[in-house]
Design a protein around this motif. Structure first.
Motif, PDB file in Angstrom:
ATOM      1  N   ARG A   1       0.811  -1.225   0.000  1.00 45.89           N
ATOM      2  CA  ARG A   1       0.000   0.000   0.000  1.00 45.89           C
ATOM      3  C   ARG A   1       0.847   1.279   0.000  1.00 45.89           C
ATOM      4  O   ARG A   1       0.557   2.192  -0.785  1.00 45.89           O
ATOM      5  CB  ARG A   1      -0.958  -0.006   1.191  1.00 45.89           C
ATOM      6  CG  ARG A   1      -1.859   1.221   1.229  1.00 45.89           C
ATOM      7  CD  ARG A   1      -2.604   1.345   2.540  1.00 45.89           C
ATOM      8  NE  ARG A   1      -3.173   2.670   2.698  1.00 45.89           N
ATOM      9  CZ  ARG A   1      -3.582   3.165   3.855  1.00 45.89           C
ATOM     10  NH1 ARG A   1      -3.489   2.445   4.958  1.00 45.89           N
ATOM     11  NH2 ARG A   1      -4.076   4.383   3.916  1.00 45.89           N
ATOM     12  N   CYS A  32     -15.346   2.679  -1.500  1.00 48.51           N
ATOM     13  CA  CYS A  32     -14.938   3.588  -0.429  1.00 48.51           C
ATOM     14  C   CYS A  32     -15.359   4.995  -0.844  1.00 48.51           C
ATOM     15  O   CYS A  32     -15.295   5.338  -2.020  1.00 48.51           O
ATOM     16  CB  CYS A  32     -13.425   3.559  -0.210  1.00 48.51           C
ATOM     17  SG  CYS A  32     -12.690   1.919  -0.109  1.00 48.51           S
ATOM     18  N   ASP A  68     -13.828   7.781  -0.127  1.00 47.43           N
ATOM     19  CA  ASP A  68     -12.610   8.460  -0.543  1.00 47.43           C
ATOM     20  C   ASP A  68     -11.993   7.664  -1.691  1.00 47.43           C
ATOM     21  O   ASP A  68     -11.492   6.552  -1.493  1.00 47.43           O
ATOM     22  CB  ASP A  68     -11.631   8.558   0.626  1.00 47.43           C
ATOM     23  CG  ASP A  68     -10.401   9.403   0.311  1.00 47.43           C
ATOM     24  OD1 ASP A  68      -9.957   9.404  -0.854  1.00 47.43           O
ATOM     25  OD2 ASP A  68      -9.886  10.060   1.228  1.00 47.43           O
ATOM     26  N   ASN A 116      -8.382   6.448  -1.419  1.00 42.41           N
ATOM     27  CA  ASN A 116      -8.276   5.195  -0.665  1.00 42.41           C
ATOM     28  C   ASN A 116      -8.771   4.020  -1.502  1.00 42.41           C
ATOM     29  O   ASN A 116      -8.197   2.929  -1.465  1.00 42.41           O
ATOM     30  CB  ASN A 116      -9.083   5.275   0.629  1.00 42.41           C
ATOM     31  CG  ASN A 116      -8.407   6.108   1.699  1.00 42.41           C
ATOM     32  OD1 ASN A 116      -7.189   6.283   1.670  1.00 42.41           O
ATOM     33  ND2 ASN A 116      -9.184   6.625   2.628  1.00 42.41           N
ATOM     34  N   GLU A 117      -9.837   4.260  -2.250  1.00 40.79           N
ATOM     35  CA  GLU A 117     -10.452   3.180  -3.021  1.00 40.79           C
ATOM     36  C   GLU A 117      -9.488   2.585  -4.040  1.00 40.79           C
ATOM     37  O   GLU A 117      -9.389   1.363  -4.170  1.00 40.79           O
ATOM     38  CB  GLU A 117     -11.702   3.688  -3.733  1.00 40.79           C
ATOM     39  CG  GLU A 117     -12.433   2.600  -4.525  1.00 40.79           C
ATOM     40  CD  GLU A 117     -13.637   3.148  -5.264  1.00 40.79           C
ATOM     41  OE1 GLU A 117     -14.769   2.771  -4.917  1.00 40.79           O
ATOM     42  OE2 GLU A 117     -13.438   3.959  -6.200  1.00 40.79           O
ATOM     43  N   TYR A 167      -6.984   0.403  -2.401  1.00 42.50           N
ATOM     44  CA  TYR A 167      -7.635  -0.825  -1.924  1.00 42.50           C
ATOM     45  C   TYR A 167      -7.910  -1.795  -3.065  1.00 42.50           C
ATOM     46  O   TYR A 167      -7.580  -2.986  -2.981  1.00 42.50           O
ATOM     47  CB  TYR A 167      -8.929  -0.447  -1.202  1.00 42.50           C
ATOM     48  CG  TYR A 167      -9.840  -1.605  -0.907  1.00 42.50           C
ATOM     49  CD1 TYR A 167      -9.523  -2.533   0.082  1.00 42.50           C
ATOM     50  CD2 TYR A 167     -11.027  -1.778  -1.624  1.00 42.50           C
ATOM     51  CE1 TYR A 167     -10.368  -3.599   0.354  1.00 42.50           C
ATOM     52  CE2 TYR A 167     -11.874  -2.839  -1.355  1.00 42.50           C
ATOM     53  CZ  TYR A 167     -11.540  -3.743  -0.371  1.00 42.50           C
ATOM     54  OH  TYR A 167     -12.369  -4.798  -0.110  1.00 42.50           O
ATOM     55  N   TRP A 180      -9.298   0.466   8.004  1.00 44.06           N
ATOM     56  CA  TRP A 180      -9.051   0.968   6.646  1.00 44.06           C
ATOM     57  C   TRP A 180      -9.313  -0.118   5.619  1.00 44.06           C
ATOM     58  O   TRP A 180      -8.910  -1.260   5.814  1.00 44.06           O
ATOM     59  CB  TRP A 180      -7.593   1.427   6.517  1.00 44.06           C
ATOM     60  CG  TRP A 180      -7.309   2.173   5.239  1.00 44.06           C
ATOM     61  CD1 TRP A 180      -7.375   3.510   5.040  1.00 44.06           C
ATOM     62  CD2 TRP A 180      -6.921   1.609   3.986  1.00 44.06           C
ATOM     63  NE1 TRP A 180      -7.056   3.822   3.743  1.00 44.06           N
ATOM     64  CE2 TRP A 180      -6.778   2.667   3.063  1.00 44.06           C
ATOM     65  CE3 TRP A 180      -6.704   0.306   3.523  1.00 44.06           C
ATOM     66  CZ2 TRP A 180      -6.414   2.470   1.729  1.00 44.06           C
ATOM     67  CZ3 TRP A 180      -6.349   0.098   2.202  1.00 44.06           C
ATOM     68  CH2 TRP A 180      -6.199   1.173   1.320  1.00 44.06           C
ATOM     69  N   PRO A 181     -10.002   0.201   4.516  1.00 43.50           N
ATOM     70  CA  PRO A 181     -10.469   1.535   4.103  1.00 43.50           C
ATOM     71  C   PRO A 181     -11.925   1.809   4.466  1.00 43.50           C
ATOM     72  O   PRO A 181     -12.506   2.754   3.971  1.00 43.50           O
ATOM     73  CB  PRO A 181     -10.312   1.458   2.582  1.00 43.50           C
ATOM     74  CG  PRO A 181     -10.693   0.040   2.265  1.00 43.50           C
ATOM     75  CD  PRO A 181     -10.168  -0.784   3.418  1.00 43.50           C
TER      76      PRO A 181
END
Length: 297
Positions: free
Chosen positions: A59, A83, A85, A88-89, A92, A142-143
């Motif tokens: 990550r 997600c 955001d 973040n998506e 992920y 998270w996430p």
């Protein structure tokens, strides 16, 4: 072909790794509940390894690479599907997509080469994300953040999906049912198709829909992704499930019959609900290209 013949053509280190999935450390290749301790040990250790490799090591590398891209700041202008955001998506889905392609690739290889231990390896690797994802949703971690932005509808659908996979995989392997070609086809299509779906979503996130050429490319990505999703989840999956009911259901014990029905209902429900969401996004992208502008949320 059988696994022994396939092994002769494979690299020695791969053969050694796959040996575990023939008997799960018991020394007894006859399927049964005696495989469960080895399977559970693999799942426990594998989930920790998946978290460390994917979410602690990979990550930060993804974040460093993606944050240098021209589209990175654009991701803050809209909300994501998995997600809220989108920054973040995309991290992920890149991690999970890579995981699905590895696990699904092993399952596809095992299916094509008639190598059940290889298929079992891919299936159990698939379970690592089922466990990890479920824990992240429930905690939350998270996430999947908490608070008012927590999407309970999405979380419920995903937990149904993960539960169905976990409840089906262990009985299938412990009964030796993973040697059935229809079972192999179902698993390979579901996991590998999931990896490709994540890859198409990640590719879509690199498109700035305010730029006409990128909006058109994004629409093509979604059309391809939607078509592949429909083929794998609404054609290949039902076809193999129907073959199982037609050829195997009557000969199964009551427990396996209940498991097969439960898996079919849960995974079928997930496939249909997600398909509706996919089609909604496909149509949204097509309308955007036709209208020539983006309506921000």
């Amino acid at each position: 072909l059988d696994f022994a013949r396939v092994s002769a053509a494979d690299p020695a280190h791969l053969v050694a790794a796959m040996e575990f999935f023939r008997d799960f450390g018991t020394g007894n290749t006859t399927p049964g509940t005696h495989w469960l301790p080895g399977i559970c040990t693999f799942l426990a250790g594998g989930t920790v390894a998946y978290h460390v490799l994917g979410f602690r090591l990979l990550r930060p590398c993804l974040l460093s690479a993606y944050s240098q891209c021209s589209w990175w700041t654009y991701l803050k202008t809209y909300r994501g599907l998995l997600c809220k955001d989108v920054q973040n998506e995309i991290q992920y889905i890149s991690i999970v997509g890579s995981h699905h392609i590895i696990g699904g690739g092993l399952m596809a290889y095992g299916t094509c080469m008639n190598a059940p231990p290889m298929w079992a390896a891919g299936a159990l690797i698939g379970c690592l994300d089922d466990i990890h994802d479920s824990l992240c949703m429930i905690l939350p971690a998270w996430p999947f953040g908490g608070g008012p932005d927590r999407d309970m509808k999405f979380l419920t659908i995903m937990l149904i999906h993960h539960t169905a996979a976990l409840l089906a995989t262990l009985p299938v392997i412990c009964t030796g049912f993973h040697e059935n070609p229809h079972i192999q086809s179902i698993g390979a299509w579901l996991l590998l198709a999931g990896g490709i779906s994540h890859a198409t979503l990640a590719l879509s996130r690199t498109c700035n829909r305010n730029v006409v050429s990128e909006a058109k490319f994004d629409a093509l990505v979604w059309i391809f992704g939607g078509a592949f999703y429909g083929y794998s989840r609404l054609w290949c999956f039902p076809r193999s499930i129907l073959a199982l009911f037609r050829e195997e259901y009557a000969g199964l014990g009551s427990g396996m019959q209940a498991a097969l029905i439960g898996f079919t209902v849960m995974m079928g429900t997930f496939n249909v609900l997600i398909f509706f969401d996919v089609m909604k996004n496909v149509l949204k992208r097509i309308r955007l290209v036709i209208n020539g502008s983006e309506k921000r949320k």
